[in-house]
Write a protein that holds these residues in place. Structure first.
Motif, short mmCIF file in Angstrom:
data_model
loop_
_atom_site.label_atom_id
_atom_site.label_comp_id
_atom_site.label_asym_id
_atom_site.label_seq_id
_atom_site.Cartn_x
_atom_site.Cartn_y
_atom_site.Cartn_z
N ARG A 186 0.83 -1.22 0.00
CA ARG A 186 0.00 0.00 0.00
C ARG A 186 0.86 1.26 0.00
O ARG A 186 0.45 2.30 -0.54
CB ARG A 186 -0.93 0.00 1.20
CG ARG A 186 -2.08 -1.01 1.11
CD ARG A 186 -3.03 -0.89 2.29
NE ARG A 186 -4.12 -1.86 2.20
CZ ARG A 186 -4.04 -3.11 2.62
NH1 ARG A 186 -2.90 -3.54 3.16
NH2 ARG A 186 -5.07 -3.92 2.51
N ASP A 187 2.06 1.21 0.61
CA ASP A 187 2.95 2.38 0.58
C ASP A 187 3.32 2.73 -0.85
O ASP A 187 3.41 3.91 -1.21
CB ASP A 187 4.21 2.08 1.39
CG ASP A 187 3.93 1.95 2.88
OD1 ASP A 187 4.37 2.83 3.63
OD2 ASP A 187 3.28 0.96 3.28
N ALA A 189 1.52 1.84 -3.56
CA ALA A 189 0.29 2.27 -4.23
C ALA A 189 -0.02 3.73 -3.92
O ALA A 189 -0.34 4.52 -4.82
CB ALA A 189 -0.87 1.37 -3.82
N ASN A 190 0.08 4.12 -2.66
CA ASN A 190 -0.23 5.50 -2.27
C ASN A 190 0.76 6.48 -2.88
O ASN A 190 0.37 7.60 -3.28
CB ASN A 190 -0.20 5.62 -0.74
CG ASN A 190 -1.33 4.86 -0.09
OD1 ASN A 190 -2.37 4.60 -0.71
ND2 ASN A 190 -1.15 4.48 1.17
N ALA A 191 2.02 6.10 -2.97
CA ALA A 191 3.04 7.00 -3.52
C ALA A 191 2.85 7.25 -5.02
O ALA A 191 3.33 8.25 -5.56
CB ALA A 191 4.45 6.44 -3.26
N ASN A 192 2.13 6.33 -5.68
CA ASN A 192 1.96 6.45 -7.13
C ASN A 192 0.51 6.71 -7.54
O ASN A 192 0.19 6.69 -8.73
CB ASN A 192 2.47 5.17 -7.82
CG ASN A 192 3.97 5.01 -7.69
OD1 ASN A 192 4.73 5.53 -8.50
ND2 ASN A 192 4.40 4.28 -6.67
N GLY A 193 -0.36 6.92 -6.55
CA GLY A 193 -1.77 7.20 -6.85
C GLY A 193 -2.46 6.03 -7.52
O GLY A 193 -3.33 6.22 -8.39
N ASP A 195 -5.09 3.30 -7.55
CA ASP A 195 -6.33 2.93 -6.86
C ASP A 195 -6.61 1.44 -6.96
O ASP A 195 -7.16 0.85 -6.02
CB ASP A 195 -7.51 3.72 -7.44
CG ASP A 195 -7.36 5.23 -7.23
OD1 ASP A 195 -6.86 5.61 -6.15
OD2 ASP A 195 -7.74 5.99 -8.13
#
Length: 212
Positions: A186-187, A189-193, A195
């Motif tokens: 998830r880290d 995923a969140n850093a690259n937007g 979804d």
């Protein structure tokens, strides 16, 4: 040839280049043990039979030994010597902490703090004065922050990276490679937007952030 005595060099100031005093043992230890270990966090991952290990940190080496003291022939109190060892647990006022020491014997030089001293008195004069004792002593490795930073390699989990996605790549796979923990996908995923982690485009560059 004179027998080399084991010594404990004691630093009573912040200067760790010159010891403030030294303590010689009466009798060299017959053996000593050095324990080395690492610390891991264990992460449960759905679909896997066993948890995955994530390296957390190294642990300080621990040196243990038994020291023997005997003053029967001199008819003097053996605590004159044993108190010098147990006193290494006392707080030094200028440091607000017990002192850092070097245990040195031949090629062994172990920079440490004293963690525990178990004293056992086994012979006494008629007056009750102890003249024989064994001490079980535990030393724990000590290094300054500066020394540790000099010796610590800065690897992938400490720096932001860029990766190009290949066919079949999944975020949990990247997390396993970079962080040794697939649960941290998830880290990424969140850093690259991202979804939907199931919809990844091969050939796309993504950021693998450093761990905080």
């Amino acid at each position: 040839m004179a027998l080399a005595k084991a010594k404990i060099f004691v630093y009573l100031t912040t200067d760790k280049s010159t010891p403030s005093k030294e303590i010689s043992v009466l009798f060299n230890p017959t053996e000593y043990k050095i324990q080395s270990s690492n610390s891991y966090k264990w992460k449960d991952v759905k679909g896997l039979a066993l948890p995955l290990a994530q390296f957390d940190s190294g642990e300080n080496d621990v040196l243990t030994m038994e020291l023997f003291f005997d003053t029967y022939e001199q008819r003097t109190d053996v605590r004159e010597y044993t108190s010098k060892i147990s006193g290494l647990l006392d707080i030094v006022p200028d440091l607000h902490a017990p002192p850092v020491c070097d245990f040195a014997w031949d090629k062994l030089k172990f920079r440490c703090v004293v963690m525990s001293v178990l004293q056992k008195f086994t012979m006494f004069l008629d007056t009750g004065t102890p003249v024989r004792a064994t001490l079980d002593v535990t030393f724990k490795q000590w290094e300054s922050k500066e020394e540790q930073l000099k010796g610590t390699p800065r690897q992938s989990a400490d720096r932001t990276k860029q990766k190009m996605l290949k066919q079949g790549d999944q975020l949990w796979m990247l997390a396993a490679d970079e962080y040794e923990n697939p649960g941290l996908w998830r880290d990424i995923a969140n850093a690259n937007g991202i979804d939907n982690p199931r919809m990844l485009q091969s050939g796309k560059k993504i950021v693998v952030p450093r761990l905080e």
